[in-house]
Design a protein around this motif. Structure first.
Motif, PDB file in Angstrom:
ATOM      1  N   UNK A  68       4.586   7.818 -10.687  1.00  0.00           N
ATOM      2  CA  UNK A  68       4.643   6.996  -9.474  1.00  0.00           C
ATOM      3  C   UNK A  68       5.348   7.738  -8.347  1.00  0.00           C
ATOM      4  N   UNK A  69       6.400   8.448  -8.672  1.00  0.00           N
ATOM      5  CA  UNK A  69       7.110   9.226  -7.653  1.00  0.00           C
ATOM      6  C   UNK A  69       6.154  10.257  -7.038  1.00  0.00           C
ATOM      7  N   UNK A  70       5.374  10.919  -7.870  1.00  0.00           N
ATOM      8  CA  UNK A  70       4.399  11.894  -7.366  1.00  0.00           C
ATOM      9  C   UNK A  70       3.391  11.233  -6.441  1.00  0.00           C
ATOM     10  N   UNK A  71       2.969  10.022  -6.783  1.00  0.00           N
ATOM     11  CA  UNK A  71       2.024   9.300  -5.935  1.00  0.00           C
ATOM     12  C   UNK A  71       2.671   8.966  -4.583  1.00  0.00           C
ATOM     13  N   UNK A  72       3.909   8.540  -4.609  1.00  0.00           N
ATOM     14  CA  UNK A  72       4.616   8.205  -3.366  1.00  0.00           C
ATOM     15  C   UNK A  72       4.834   9.463  -2.527  1.00  0.00           C
ATOM     16  N   UNK A  73       5.092  10.586  -3.174  1.00  0.00           N
ATOM     17  CA  UNK A  73       5.264  11.830  -2.408  1.00  0.00           C
ATOM     18  C   UNK A  73       4.036  12.144  -1.561  1.00  0.00           C
ATOM     19  N   UNK A  74       2.880  11.683  -1.980  1.00  0.00           N
ATOM     20  CA  UNK A  74       1.670  11.954  -1.211  1.00  0.00           C
ATOM     21  C   UNK A  74       1.638  11.198   0.125  1.00  0.00           C
ATOM     22  N   UNK A  75       2.487  10.182   0.288  1.00  0.00           N
ATOM     23  CA  UNK A  75       2.537   9.452   1.573  1.00  0.00           C
ATOM     24  C   UNK A  75       3.846   9.694   2.312  1.00  0.00           C
ATOM     25  N   UNK A  76       4.687  10.561   1.776  1.00  0.00           N
ATOM     26  CA  UNK A  76       5.960  10.881   2.430  1.00  0.00           C
ATOM     27  C   UNK A  76       5.683  11.638   3.730  1.00  0.00           C
ATOM     28  N   UNK A  77       6.383  11.255   4.773  1.00  0.00           N
ATOM     29  CA  UNK A  77       6.316  11.956   6.061  1.00  0.00           C
ATOM     30  C   UNK A  77       7.279  13.132   5.974  1.00  0.00           C
ATOM     31  N   UNK A  78       6.756  14.322   5.788  1.00  0.00           N
ATOM     32  CA  UNK A  78       7.621  15.498   5.586  1.00  0.00           C
ATOM     33  C   UNK A  78       8.222  15.946   6.912  1.00  0.00           C
ATOM     34  N   UNK A  79       9.470  16.357   6.839  1.00  0.00           N
ATOM     35  CA  UNK A  79      10.210  16.821   8.007  1.00  0.00           C
ATOM     36  C   UNK A  79      10.853  18.150   7.628  1.00  0.00           C
ATOM     37  N   UNK A  80      10.605  19.137   8.452  1.00  0.00           N
ATOM     38  CA  UNK A  80      11.160  20.488   8.172  1.00  0.00           C
ATOM     39  C   UNK A  80      12.605  20.570   8.574  1.00  0.00           C
ATOM     40  N   UNK A 105      11.510  11.617   2.249  1.00  0.00           N
ATOM     41  CA  UNK A 105      12.180  12.125   1.055  1.00  0.00           C
ATOM     42  C   UNK A 105      13.662  12.279   1.386  1.00  0.00           C
ATOM     43  N   UNK A 106      14.513  11.922   0.439  1.00  0.00           N
ATOM     44  CA  UNK A 106      15.952  12.027   0.665  1.00  0.00           C
ATOM     45  C   UNK A 106      16.345  13.444   1.082  1.00  0.00           C
ATOM     46  N   UNK A 107      15.691  14.438   0.494  1.00  0.00           N
ATOM     47  CA  UNK A 107      16.021  15.834   0.826  1.00  0.00           C
ATOM     48  C   UNK A 107      15.773  16.119   2.306  1.00  0.00           C
ATOM     49  N   UNK A 108      14.678  15.606   2.839  1.00  0.00           N
ATOM     50  CA  UNK A 108      14.365  15.818   4.256  1.00  0.00           C
ATOM     51  C   UNK A 108      15.349  15.071   5.146  1.00  0.00           C
ATOM     52  N   UNK A 109      15.656  13.837   4.780  1.00  0.00           N
ATOM     53  CA  UNK A 109      16.603  13.052   5.561  1.00  0.00           C
ATOM     54  C   UNK A 109      17.977  13.711   5.562  1.00  0.00           C
ATOM     55  N   UNK A 110      18.390  14.246   4.431  1.00  0.00           N
ATOM     56  CA  UNK A 110      19.687  14.916   4.333  1.00  0.00           C
ATOM     57  C   UNK A 110      19.722  16.204   5.146  1.00  0.00           C
ATOM     58  N   UNK A 111      18.623  16.944   5.125  1.00  0.00           N
ATOM     59  CA  UNK A 111      18.562  18.229   5.815  1.00  0.00           C
ATOM     60  C   UNK A 111      18.355  18.067   7.321  1.00  0.00           C
ATOM     61  N   UNK A 112      17.552  17.085   7.719  1.00  0.00           N
ATOM     62  CA  UNK A 112      17.191  16.951   9.130  1.00  0.00           C
ATOM     63  C   UNK A 112      17.089  15.481   9.537  1.00  0.00           C
ATOM     64  N   UNK A 113      18.233  14.795   9.619  1.00  0.00           N
ATOM     65  CA  UNK A 113      18.169  13.368   9.971  1.00  0.00           C
ATOM     66  C   UNK A 113      17.599  13.127  11.368  1.00  0.00           C
ATOM     67  N   UNK A 114      17.840  14.025  12.295  1.00  0.00           N
ATOM     68  CA  UNK A 114      17.289  13.836  13.634  1.00  0.00           C
ATOM     69  C   UNK A 114      15.761  13.927  13.612  1.00  0.00           C
ATOM     70  N   UNK A 115      15.228  14.889  12.883  1.00  0.00           N
ATOM     71  CA  UNK A 115      13.774  15.014  12.761  1.00  0.00           C
ATOM     72  C   UNK A 115      13.152  13.760  12.170  1.00  0.00           C
ATOM     73  N   UNK A 116      13.823  13.154  11.189  1.00  0.00           N
ATOM     74  CA  UNK A 116      13.330  11.899  10.608  1.00  0.00           C
ATOM     75  C   UNK A 116      13.396  10.779  11.641  1.00  0.00           C
ATOM     76  N   UNK A 117      14.470  10.741  12.428  1.00  0.00           N
ATOM     77  CA  UNK A 117      14.602   9.706  13.458  1.00  0.00           C
ATOM     78  C   UNK A 117      13.489   9.837  14.498  1.00  0.00           C
ATOM     79  N   UNK A 118      13.137  11.053  14.845  1.00  0.00           N
ATOM     80  CA  UNK A 118      12.056  11.284  15.810  1.00  0.00           C
ATOM     81  C   UNK A 118      10.732  10.800  15.226  1.00  0.00           C
TER      82      UNK A 118
END
Length: 154
Positions: free
Chosen positions: A142-154, A71-84
């Protein structure tokens, strides 16, 4: 060093692209931002972009086993966590530590059009047009469906 490739928003490449990360955003924000940044004032522009958004979300869902979705919000908040998480998903070594500010500084210099600025703040004027598009409810679904496969990052 492993090379990377910018696929842009190419639906057909999602199924075959190696080590592919996709970043998703709520349709209202995504489409309004695109309309504002590209100065899209076509009479049917919102309808066409909503249709494209739906097709892209469907492409993501079809390619879910080949990609990682953030999710863009997670990438914006924690880009390192997404990279990991990206490195772990595709078997890469954990990346060297970096801060959110490092990414922001790089974006300001190298990709200013992809970083919040005065122009992007004007997208809210497009919200009503986007929300009134004929298939907007389907885009939300469709966005809601995609959110179900999003890799969440705190």
């Amino acid at each position: 060093s492993t090379p990377y490739y910018w696929l842009g928003h190419r639906i057909t490449k999602l199924m075959t692209a190696p080590n592919c990360a996709v970043v998703v955003r709520h349709p209202l924000e995504s489409i309004a931002s695109w309309m504002q940044s590209s100065d899209d004032s076509r009479e049917d522009g919102a309808d066409k972009l909503v249709d494209w958004y739906i097709r892209y979300m469907d492409g993501i869902l079809r390619a879910k086993d080949n990609i990682i979705v953030f999710a863009l919000e997670d990438l914006s908040r924690n880009p390192y966590g997404c990279a990991v998480k990206f490195a772990s998903r595709f078997g890469f070594l954990e990346p060297e530590k970096f801060d959110k500010e490092d990414v922001e500084n790089w974006l300001v210099v190298n990709m200013p059009e992809h970083f919040p600025n005065a122009q992007s703040g004007l997208k809210s004027a497009r919200y009503e047009t986007v929300a009134a598009a004929k298939d907007y409810a389907k885009a939300i679904e469709r966005y809601s469906m995609v959110l179900s496969i999003v890799e969440r990052v705190k």
